[in-house]
Design a protein around this motif. Structure first.
Motif, PDB file in Angstrom:
ATOM      1  N   LEU A 157       0.828  -1.205   0.000  1.00 48.55           N
ATOM      2  CA  LEU A 157       0.000   0.000   0.000  1.00 48.55           C
ATOM      3  C   LEU A 157       0.863   1.257   0.000  1.00 48.55           C
ATOM      4  CD1 LEU A 157      -2.821  -1.000   2.523  1.00 48.55           C
ATOM      5  CD2 LEU A 157      -2.821  -1.180   0.031  1.00 48.55           C
ATOM      6  N   ASP A 158       1.985   1.206   0.727  1.00 44.56           N
ATOM      7  CA  ASP A 158       2.917   2.334   0.727  1.00 44.56           C
ATOM      8  C   ASP A 158       3.392   2.634  -0.686  1.00 44.56           C
ATOM      9  OD1 ASP A 158       2.737   2.553   3.464  1.00 44.56           O
ATOM     10  OD2 ASP A 158       4.608   1.479   3.863  1.00 44.56           O
ATOM     11  N   GLY A 159       3.746   1.575  -1.406  1.00 41.63           N
ATOM     12  CA  GLY A 159       4.257   1.741  -2.762  1.00 41.63           C
ATOM     13  C   GLY A 159       3.226   2.294  -3.718  1.00 41.63           C
ATOM     14  N   ASN A 160       1.956   2.026  -3.429  1.00 39.68           N
ATOM     15  CA  ASN A 160       0.870   2.518  -4.282  1.00 39.68           C
ATOM     16  C   ASN A 160       0.402   3.915  -3.891  1.00 39.68           C
ATOM     17  OD1 ASN A 160       0.837   0.131  -5.733  1.00 39.68           O
ATOM     18  ND2 ASN A 160      -0.815  -0.782  -4.513  1.00 39.68           N
ATOM     19  N   GLY A 161       0.915   4.422  -2.764  1.00 42.58           N
ATOM     20  CA  GLY A 161       0.433   5.724  -2.295  1.00 42.58           C
ATOM     21  C   GLY A 161      -0.974   5.654  -1.749  1.00 42.58           C
ATOM     22  N   ASP A 162      -1.378   4.469  -1.305  1.00 43.83           N
ATOM     23  CA  ASP A 162      -2.729   4.260  -0.781  1.00 43.83           C
ATOM     24  C   ASP A 162      -2.791   4.765   0.660  1.00 43.83           C
ATOM     25  OD1 ASP A 162      -5.193   3.145   0.159  1.00 43.83           O
ATOM     26  OD2 ASP A 162      -5.055   1.603  -1.395  1.00 43.83           O
ATOM     27  N   ASN A 163      -3.764   5.634   0.979  1.00 42.57           N
ATOM     28  CA  ASN A 163      -3.839   6.183   2.337  1.00 42.57           C
ATOM     29  C   ASN A 163      -4.814   5.427   3.235  1.00 42.57           C
ATOM     30  OD1 ASN A 163      -6.416   7.041   1.628  1.00 42.57           O
ATOM     31  ND2 ASN A 163      -6.053   9.212   2.088  1.00 42.57           N
ATOM     32  N   ALA A 164      -5.170   4.211   2.852  1.00 40.30           N
ATOM     33  CA  ALA A 164      -6.130   3.426   3.632  1.00 40.30           C
ATOM     34  C   ALA A 164      -5.618   3.157   5.039  1.00 40.30           C
ATOM     35  CB  ALA A 164      -6.426   2.107   2.928  1.00 40.30           C
ATOM     36  N   GLY A 165      -6.496   3.329   6.030  1.00 41.73           N
ATOM     37  CA  GLY A 165      -6.229   2.902   7.392  1.00 41.73           C
ATOM     38  C   GLY A 165      -6.948   1.583   7.628  1.00 41.73           C
ATOM     39  N   ILE A 166      -6.373   0.699   8.438  1.00 40.91           N
ATOM     40  CA  ILE A 166      -6.923  -0.650   8.621  1.00 40.91           C
ATOM     41  C   ILE A 166      -6.937  -1.011  10.099  1.00 40.91           C
ATOM     42  CG2 ILE A 166      -6.740  -3.084   7.970  1.00 40.91           C
ATOM     43  CD1 ILE A 166      -5.044  -2.217   5.564  1.00 40.91           C
ATOM     44  N   ILE A 167      -8.044  -1.562  10.571  1.00 38.05           N
ATOM     45  CA  ILE A 167      -8.134  -2.060  11.944  1.00 38.05           C
ATOM     46  C   ILE A 167      -8.776  -3.442  11.954  1.00 38.05           C
ATOM     47  CG2 ILE A 167      -8.261   0.190  13.073  1.00 38.05           C
ATOM     48  CD1 ILE A 167     -11.294  -0.210  13.284  1.00 38.05           C
ATOM     49  N   ALA A 168      -8.386  -4.245  12.928  1.00 37.51           N
ATOM     50  CA  ALA A 168      -9.062  -5.513  13.203  1.00 37.51           C
ATOM     51  C   ALA A 168      -9.976  -5.283  14.392  1.00 37.51           C
ATOM     52  CB  ALA A 168      -8.046  -6.606  13.503  1.00 37.51           C
ATOM     53  N   MET A 169     -11.243  -5.654  14.252  1.00 40.66           N
ATOM     54  CA  MET A 169     -12.242  -5.436  15.295  1.00 40.66           C
ATOM     55  C   MET A 169     -12.604  -6.788  15.904  1.00 40.66           C
ATOM     56  SD  MET A 169     -14.433  -2.739  12.967  1.00 40.66           S
ATOM     57  CE  MET A 169     -15.880  -2.771  14.035  1.00 40.66           C
ATOM     58  N   ILE A 170     -12.132  -7.015  17.147  1.00 38.60           N
ATOM     59  CA  ILE A 170     -12.360  -8.280  17.831  1.00 38.60           C
ATOM     60  C   ILE A 170     -13.683  -8.208  18.589  1.00 38.60           C
ATOM     61  CG2 ILE A 170     -11.373  -9.999  19.378  1.00 38.60           C
ATOM     62  CD1 ILE A 170      -9.594  -9.281  16.980  1.00 38.60           C
ATOM     63  N   PRO A 171     -14.622  -9.142  18.372  1.00 39.00           N
ATOM     64  CA  PRO A 171     -15.943  -9.044  18.987  1.00 39.00           C
ATOM     65  C   PRO A 171     -15.902  -9.168  20.509  1.00 39.00           C
ATOM     66  CG  PRO A 171     -15.660 -11.179  17.935  1.00 39.00           C
ATOM     67  CD  PRO A 171     -14.500 -10.342  17.524  1.00 39.00           C
ATOM     68  N   ASP A 172     -16.676  -8.323  21.160  1.00 37.91           N
ATOM     69  CA  ASP A 172     -16.845  -8.343  22.611  1.00 37.91           C
ATOM     70  C   ASP A 172     -18.349  -8.467  22.868  1.00 37.91           C
ATOM     71  OD1 ASP A 172     -16.852  -7.220  25.504  1.00 37.91           O
ATOM     72  OD2 ASP A 172     -14.708  -7.320  25.044  1.00 37.91           O
TER      73      ASP A 172
END
Length: 255
Positions: free
Chosen positions: A179-194
């Motif tokens: 993603l860095d190489g593509n200039g992609d500004n996406a943010g990513i999170i993993a959401m663990i169920p509670d």
């Protein structure tokens, strides 16, 4: 597998991802605390009415000792046969950690709900609440203009047999470089169920991906069909299976 995920999650709460052998400079300490509420406008009410309530609520929230942020999420692209939605929007609340979330919720129950809670209910009552722990995978290194909507994608994922959450972090670090190489500004999170989630879901966590605006979302999708998808299959695809993504238009209500 689910018991293992929870044990890993809470061990990560004690350390910084920057000290993890699988981490890179896109990852932060965690976990954060997320709440998602399902909301529906009362007859004759709209987002304009909600904005008035939010404005007064923000004045009260400014006086509280917490770091609660929030967004409204309106369904943009989803399969109604798979995910039937009888809602107008979701309220997505985020605190940097569970201690701060507890402070925010205590203040809400002690003071906010009797005044601002009634104001919210008069416009768009919310019928359910689900909690998640947020594990940052790639930083959200962008700002969104006030009042501007930006896309947020959610997909349900299951860790493959023989794989672990540490494996996920390792391949995520590799994919972040793509993603860095593509200039992609996406943010990513993993959401663990509670609390508030299904007792026996057929998924282990939700993967959330957000972009600063639809222009960057479009660039990301263009890169996806030009080769990024192959890199995703080599990295994420070796560890998890994920279902069809849903996309929501999100508007930040508290910064």
């Amino acid at each position: 597998m689910k018991k293992y995920l929870y044990s890993v999650l809470f061990s990560f709460a004690l350390i910084s991802f920057s000290n993890s052998v699988h981490a890179d400079d896109h990852m932060q300490s965690g976990p954060g605390a997320i709440e998602i509420l399902s909301c529906k406008y009362n007859e004759g009410k709209s987002s304009k009415d909600l904005a008035k309530v939010v404005k007064e609520w923000n004045k009260w929230q400014d006086k509280q000792d917490g770091d609660y942020q929030s967004w409204t999420m309106e369904p943009y692209a989803f399969d109604p046969s798979q995910y039937p939605l009888d809602v107008d929007f979701f309220w997505f609340g985020l605190s940097s950690n569970w201690k701060n979330f507890g402070k925010d919720m205590q203040a809400w129950l002690d003071e906010g709900i009797s005044t601002h809670g009634e104001n919210f209910d008069s416009v768009a009552p919310c019928s359910s609440r689900a909690l998640f722990s947020a594990i940052p995978i790639r930083n959200f290194d962008f700002e969104v203009k006030k009042g501007q909507s930006n896309p947020f994608q959610i997909t349900n994922c299951k860790i493959k047999e023989g794989k672990s959450f540490q494996d996920l972090l390792k391949v995520a670090s590799e994919f972040n470089k793509v993603l860095d190489g593509n200039g992609d500004n996406a943010g990513i999170i993993a959401m663990i169920p509670d609390a508030g989630n299904p007792a026996n879901p057929d998924w282990d966590f939700k993967l959330g991906v957000g972009w600063s605006d639809y222009n960057n979302f479009g660039n990301s999708r263009s890169n996806w069909y030009s080769g990024t998808s192959e890199e995703a299959a080599k990295t994420y695809g070796s560890v998890v299976d994920c279902d069809s993504p849903r996309i929501y238009s999100t508007t930040q209500q508290r910064y």
